[in-house]
Design a protein around this motif. Structure first.
Motif, PDB file in Angstrom:
ATOM      1  N   SER A 174       1.003  24.568  24.576  1.00 55.44           N
ATOM      2  CA  SER A 174       1.091  23.257  25.228  1.00 55.44           C
ATOM      3  C   SER A 174       1.874  22.289  24.358  1.00 55.44           C
ATOM      4  N   LYS A 175       1.687  22.386  23.052  1.00 55.86           N
ATOM      5  CA  LYS A 175       2.359  21.475  22.116  1.00 55.86           C
ATOM      6  C   LYS A 175       3.869  21.633  22.179  1.00 55.86           C
ATOM      7  N   LYS A 177       5.433  22.597  24.813  1.00 54.27           N
ATOM      8  CA  LYS A 177       5.763  22.408  26.234  1.00 54.27           C
ATOM      9  C   LYS A 177       6.076  23.722  26.956  1.00 54.27           C
ATOM     10  N   ASP A 178       5.533  24.837  26.473  1.00 53.27           N
ATOM     11  CA  ASP A 178       5.628  26.111  27.190  1.00 53.27           C
ATOM     12  C   ASP A 178       4.385  26.196  28.070  1.00 53.27           C
ATOM     13  N   TYR A 179       4.421  25.441  29.175  1.00 57.56           N
ATOM     14  CA  TYR A 179       3.218  25.269  29.980  1.00 57.56           C
ATOM     15  C   TYR A 179       2.747  26.542  30.684  1.00 57.56           C
ATOM     16  N   ILE A 212      -1.478  18.738  31.045  1.00 59.25           N
ATOM     17  CA  ILE A 212      -0.243  19.431  31.433  1.00 59.25           C
ATOM     18  C   ILE A 212       0.235  18.923  32.794  1.00 59.25           C
ATOM     19  N   GLU A 215       1.866  15.605  32.246  1.00 61.08           N
ATOM     20  CA  GLU A 215       3.179  15.760  31.626  1.00 61.08           C
ATOM     21  C   GLU A 215       4.225  16.222  32.632  1.00 61.08           C
ATOM     22  N   GLN A 216       3.812  17.008  33.631  1.00 60.68           N
ATOM     23  CA  GLN A 216       4.728  17.507  34.645  1.00 60.68           C
ATOM     24  C   GLN A 216       4.918  16.512  35.789  1.00 60.68           C
ATOM     25  N   SER A 363       9.038  22.087  15.270  1.00 64.29           N
ATOM     26  CA  SER A 363       9.231  22.564  16.638  1.00 64.29           C
ATOM     27  C   SER A 363      10.126  23.786  16.661  1.00 64.29           C
TER      28      SER A 363
END
Length: 656
Positions: A174-175, A177-179, A212, A215-216, A363
């Motif tokens: 999640s950090k 952004k690989d949801y 999540i 964020e989306q 990152s």
């Protein structure tokens, strides 16, 4: 202006086993008497007293007692107790923020537990090591250790810990952004928590999934998930989870520009955080409320709330929260026309931003683990294409052979000879062409990557990240580059930079140091990676001095022309780094770690024509008679505080 960023209360936690916890009442004199009699009861008494202090957070008294019981247990060969001591000592150093010492003790604890055959302890400490790597920003290593821990916990049958660590892995995805992968692990953790009827775990998973969705941009779905999480947390009386969800709800409505509802949730979050002494959320919620007041043009109220949040953040040492508070105060004072205070907080924002820039390198390290598989797939695809081409060539050769047999049956000996000659010539030319292309590809790969890394990539199809315990990092940068560049044409500017960097490449090769990359007008190289002998610090200094000499000579030549010329700062620092290959297309060999950031500060705080080094690097070369040093004192460096620095040059008596 945005609200303060969501305070991630990460899933990562230390699985500390508190064995033998009993009430023990010993004064200092009794403790000293026990320490002087090395026997099992002495060690047990020291350990139990240490646990007592540790349970109330008194590390100052607990740590020496753990350290006193450790050698007694080691002498007695009680490996499980040795592991307990290493575990507690490591945890104390972790709480102090000394990650390197904590890592060392946790790893020693793993070894002791393995000798004792204590699988539960091994699994717990592997998780602790994973927490350290997570804190250091080495996310691939953290994920690997979490997976090992899950495997061991499943064998032990500890589903609760398995669920939590599964959530840890989801949090890492999640950090970055690989949801899709984050949701996959969150769903696994959710199923385990529901099976265990763990309300806290279920509520936290719902909150993470809601974040999540937010964020989306799916606010309706996020609101539903947050509400459900809040209901579960309130029923289970899980106040910490309730506070986290209230903070997320505040951020959700802030993003929707519904400031009244955002204010409602942030005020509730602040109130409950104050009730249980949750400093993170007291600080972040105060700043968030200040930002809302700013949006409502209530600038004095904004200053009050953000100042309160900053005070708490300074006690915690939370850089990102302090940055958010200073940003709020900058905008608020600017709107109040208090330019002097606005400027003060603007400068603080820039200082904190500089400290947080290491997130970019972290990152890239996080993504390396996941991009590695893509790189493997890409190489596999190339191999598949190559196999198809070879098969096609084999089919063509078979057809040619069949044709030649038919011609031979007709007695056309001449044509058979011609056919054989043609085939052999074709194979010869094909081999020559393939060899040329292979040599060209190898040369190109060696120009991009170090030879050792290039060979690993060709043999295995992937490159593992590698830790180096001691490496010297060299940074250069042209002073007033922008002003000088404005006096030159684009073509002339590129030519001048190329002349300088070609010379630096030759110097780096001469002294066997590894060029890492160029970034604009900056040049970075490292010594002690490919050839980690005892002379690498000396060679790095010699290379640095020769680079400065080249720039000085180049300036003299350009002044005679006359042409614009560059002046250069150069800095060196030594310490541990992580190195690896990042990316699938146009992949690049790079290095990361606090050592790299400190080396950059050595350059930016240096002087034109000088070689500026850190105290750590000075300790490596101070006894070399080839060099002389000028102590500069404690120099303030952005994001690092005060650092002792030295100028180094060749000893005049040693020069020819």
């Amino acid at each position: 202006m945005k609200p303060t960023k969501r305070v991630k209360n990460p899933w990562m936690y230390l699985l500390l086993f508190c064995f033998f916890l009993v009430e023990v009442k010993l004064d200092a004199q009794t403790t000293q008497t026990i320490a002087n009699s090395p026997n099992p009861s002495t060690a047990d008494s020291l350990f139990k007293l240490a646990e007592k202090y540790d349970s109330v957070g008194d590390s100052k008294r607990a740590l020496p007692l753990f350290e006193s019981s450790l050698p007694i247990y080691q002498k007695l060969g009680k490996q499980r107790e040795v592991g307990h001591c290493f575990n507690y000592i490591g945890a104390n150093y972790y709480r102090q923020g000394n990650l390197s010492k904590a890592l060392s003790y946790f790893e020693k604890g793993v070894a002791a537990y393995k000798k004792a055959g204590y699988k539960k302890g091994v699994a717990a400490l592997l998780n602790n090591v994973g927490v350290i790597y997570y804190s250091m920003g080495n996310y691939p290593q953290a994920v690997e250790l979490y997976k090992q821990t899950i495997f061991m916990q499943e064998k032990i049958g500890n589903k609760n810990t398995t669920a939590t660590i599964t959530g840890n892995i989801g949090g890492i995805y999640s950090k970055i952004k690989d949801y899709p992968n984050a949701l996959k692990y969150f769903n696994k953790a959710d199923a385990l928590f529901k099976e265990l009827n763990d309300k806290r775990g279920v509520a936290k998973i719902l909150m993470e999934v809601g974040y999540i969705s937010m964020e989306q941009g799916n606010f309706d779905k996020a609101l539903k998930e947050f509400d459900e999480s809040l209901t579960i947390a309130q029923k289970a009386k899980e106040k910490e989870v309730e506070i986290e969800v209230l903070s997320n709800l505040g951020e959700l409505f802030y993003r929707k520009s519904d400031f009244q509802k955002a204010l409602y949730y942030y005020n509730n979050c602040l109130k409950k955080a104050e009730e249980i002494g949750k400093l993170q959320y007291r600080s972040s919620c105060s700043i968030a409320i200040g930002n809302i007041f700013y949006q409502l043009k209530k600038y004095k109220e904004a200053v009050g709330k953000c100042s309160a949040g900053l005070t708490i953040a300074e006690k915690m040492g939370a850089i990102s929260i302090k940055k958010d508070a200073c940003e709020c105060l900058y905008h608020s004072y600017k709107s109040l026309n208090n330019n002097s205070l606005a400027l003060l907080y603007y400068e603080k924002v820039n200082a904190f931003e500089d400290s947080l820039n290491t997130k970019e390198a972290s990152s890239r390290m996080m993504n390396m683990e996941f991009q590695k598989q893509q790189l493997v797939d890409s190489i596999a695809f190339v191999k598949k294409q190559s196999a198809a081409q070879l098969k096609h060539q084999a089919e063509i050769q078979a057809k040619e052979k069949q044709r030649n047999v038919i011609i031979a049956s007709l007695g056309m000996v001449l044509l058979i000879a011609g056919g054989l000659w043609y085939r052999l010539n074709f194979v010869r030319k094909a081999k020559e062409t393939l060899k040329i292309e292979k040599d060209r590809s190898d040369a190109l790969l060696l120009n991009i990557l170090p030879q050792e890394i290039a060979e690993e990539l060709k043999l295995t199809g992937s490159v593992k990240a590698k830790d180096f315990g001691m490496v010297s990092i060299l940074f250069t940068d042209f002073q007033s580059f922008t002003q000088t560049a404005q006096t030159m044409s684009p073509q002339r500017l590129v030519e001048e930079i190329n002349v300088c960097f070609e010379a630096f490449d030759r110097i780096s090769e001469k002294y066997q140091i590894e060029k890492i990359k160029t970034i604009g007008d900056a040049y970075m190289a490292a010594g002690g990676m490919a050839n980690a002998d005892e002379n690498f610090p000396k060679n790095v200094v010699l290379a640095a001095l020769e680079m400065q000499a080249f720039i000085a000579q180049r300036a003299i030549e350009n002044q005679k022309a006359p042409k614009p010329h560059f002046e250069m700062r150069l800095g060196i620092h030594a310490g541990p780094i992580v190195a690896g290959v990042v990316g699938v297309k146009k992949f690049q060999y790079d290095i990361w770690g606090d050592t790299v950031n400190t080396a950059s500060r050595m350059e930016s705080n240096g002087s034109v024509g000088k070689v500026n080094i850190s105290e750590a690097f000075y300790e490596l070369i101070k006894d070399d008679p080839l060099f002389s040093f000028e102590y500069r004192g404690n120099i303030s460096a952005k994001g690092k505080g005060e650092i002792k620095m030295y100028f180094v040059e060749k000893n005049a008596s040693m020069q020819m």
